[in-house]
Design an enzyme around this catalytic site. Structure first.
Site, PDB file in Angstrom:
ATOM      1  N   THR A 184       0.824  -1.335   0.043  1.00 46.59           N
ATOM      2  CA  THR A 184      -0.029  -0.098   0.094  1.00 46.59           C
ATOM      3  C   THR A 184       0.954   1.404  -0.040  1.00 46.59           C
ATOM      4  OG1 THR A 184      -0.076   0.059   2.518  1.00 46.59           O
ATOM      5  CG2 THR A 184      -2.081  -1.028   1.284  1.00 46.59           C
ATOM      6  N   LYS A 185       2.018   1.326   0.250  1.00 45.85           N
ATOM      7  CA  LYS A 185       3.121   2.459   0.037  1.00 45.85           C
ATOM      8  C   LYS A 185       3.185   2.870  -1.183  1.00 45.85           C
ATOM      9  CE  LYS A 185       4.169   2.300   4.597  1.00 45.85           C
ATOM     10  NZ  LYS A 185       3.244   1.038   4.836  1.00 45.85           N
TER      11      LYS A 185
END
Length: 363
Positions: A184-185
């Site tokens: 999710t970064k």
């Protein structure tokens, strides 16, 4: 509820990443090797102004090994924010040192230098602030404090790929810094982390610690870990590294649209001289945040997230009696809206419409 769900985050994996993985699989060389070494070099060039980068298997490993490589251990105290993901405090505790929690300032959700100074004791070895949500912490004030008291600074840059202060990239201020490469970064390697350092002795210990304490096979120099990154993950990361700059600009454009059009909530501020990379676009809902978040999902099919609902100093492993009023307020009021680069203009308009209607209804 006929409209499609807008997810709060969305990893982007395309054909280039798949081809890169297939190319590694075809070689049969899957463990840490040449692909990882190239990823480290390219990450250094693109995001660290040439500072050394050491790839590991997760962001948490990066913090843990960075602390060990910098000499942190039992008897030491490391000042950290309570308003962050638990990995920050966990990594300190895993070295045998003690995490000491300081309060944040509410404008940017990063460590409050005055609170930090109040927590410094003769056992304080370092300060490890977080560039939270992609906004840099106050590097000048924290750096001045560290110099005044003779302690080190480490950067938790898990969410801040490409963020900068007066043109200088985060990850180049502390003795070491850690970037997460979780899906999710702002960019991902599937799973992994990258540790940067400008100190040759710390870099060497990092490389030993991630590989069972070995530089040469079977010549173990210290007790180490298996925290290596695979060539497969590095191949994904190398492709993502070519795209993260464009994705960041899209995140910033999406954030600017939200800034200009949201009403009835408190939108994020950006400190002078700082480049915010908007890993999260975090608003504050002063009253009824949880019901607001639920209504966004149930009534408008708009995803959102609360980062973080329970401060670290209230978690079971770290229970303290510390009074951190700003941290407590943030935990009760923050809400992160979608800002990722997969959003369409229609998505952005739907987010604005939903937030504004709910804010007006609650006013």
């Amino acid at each position: 509820m006929s409209q499609e769900f807008i997810p709060p985050a969305k990893p982007i994996i395309g054909d280039e990443e798949r081809r890169a993985v297939d190319a590694v699989l075809a070689t049969g060389q899957l463990a840490q090797g040449a692909e990882v070494a190239e990823f480290e070099k390219e990450f250094s060039q693109v995001l660290l102004d040439g500072r050394a980068a050491v790839a590991v298997n997760s962001g948490t490993s990066g913090l843990h090994l960075g602390l060990l490589a910098a000499g942190i251990g039992p008897g030491d105290e490391v000042i950290v924010p309570s308003f962050t993901f638990a990995a920050t405090a966990n990594s300190v505790a895993l070295t045998g040192a003690t995490p000491v929690f300081a309060d944040i300032e509410l404008d940017h959700y990063t460590l409050d230098p005055a609170s930090v100074e109040a927590m410094i004791t003769d056992k304080t070895a370092a300060i490890m602030p977080v560039h939270l949500y992609g906004h840099p912490f106050d590097v000048d004030a924290i750096g001045a404090l560290a110099a005044k008291h003779g302690v080190k600074v480490f950067e938790d840059a898990a969410q801040a790929h490409g963020a900068a202060v007066n043109g200088r990239k985060v990850g180049t201020f502390g003795d070491f810094a850690m970037f997460s490469l979780y899906p999710t970064k702002n960019m991902t390697s599937g799973e992994g982390g990258m540790v940067s350092t400008g100190l040759t002795d710390v870099e060497r210990r990092l490389r030993l610690l991630r590989n069972q304490g070995m530089e040469r096979q079977y010549e173990n120099e210290l007790v180490g870990f298996n925290a290596r990154m695979t060539n497969i993950h590095a191949a994904i990361g190398r492709v993502q590294l070519t795209k993260v700059g464009g994705w960041t600009r899209t995140r910033q454009e999406n954030a600017a649209f939200l800034d200009a059009n949201l009403s009835g909530v408190i939108t994020p501020e950006v400190a002078e001289g700082c480049e915010h990379v908007y890993h999260q676009y975090t608003i504050r809902v002063p009253e009824g945040r949880d019901a607001f978040a639920q209504a966004l999902k149930d009534e408008y099919n708009v995803g959102c997230g609360v980062y973080y609902p329970i401060p670290n100093h209230r978690l079971a492993p770290f229970q303290t009696d510390d009074e951190l009023p700003v941290t407590e307020e943030a935990a009760q009021t923050v809400l992160s809206l979608p800002v990722h680069p997969s959003l369409s203009q229609n998505d952005l308009e739907r987010i604005v419409e939903a937030v504004n209607k709910l804010a007006k209804a609650g006013s």
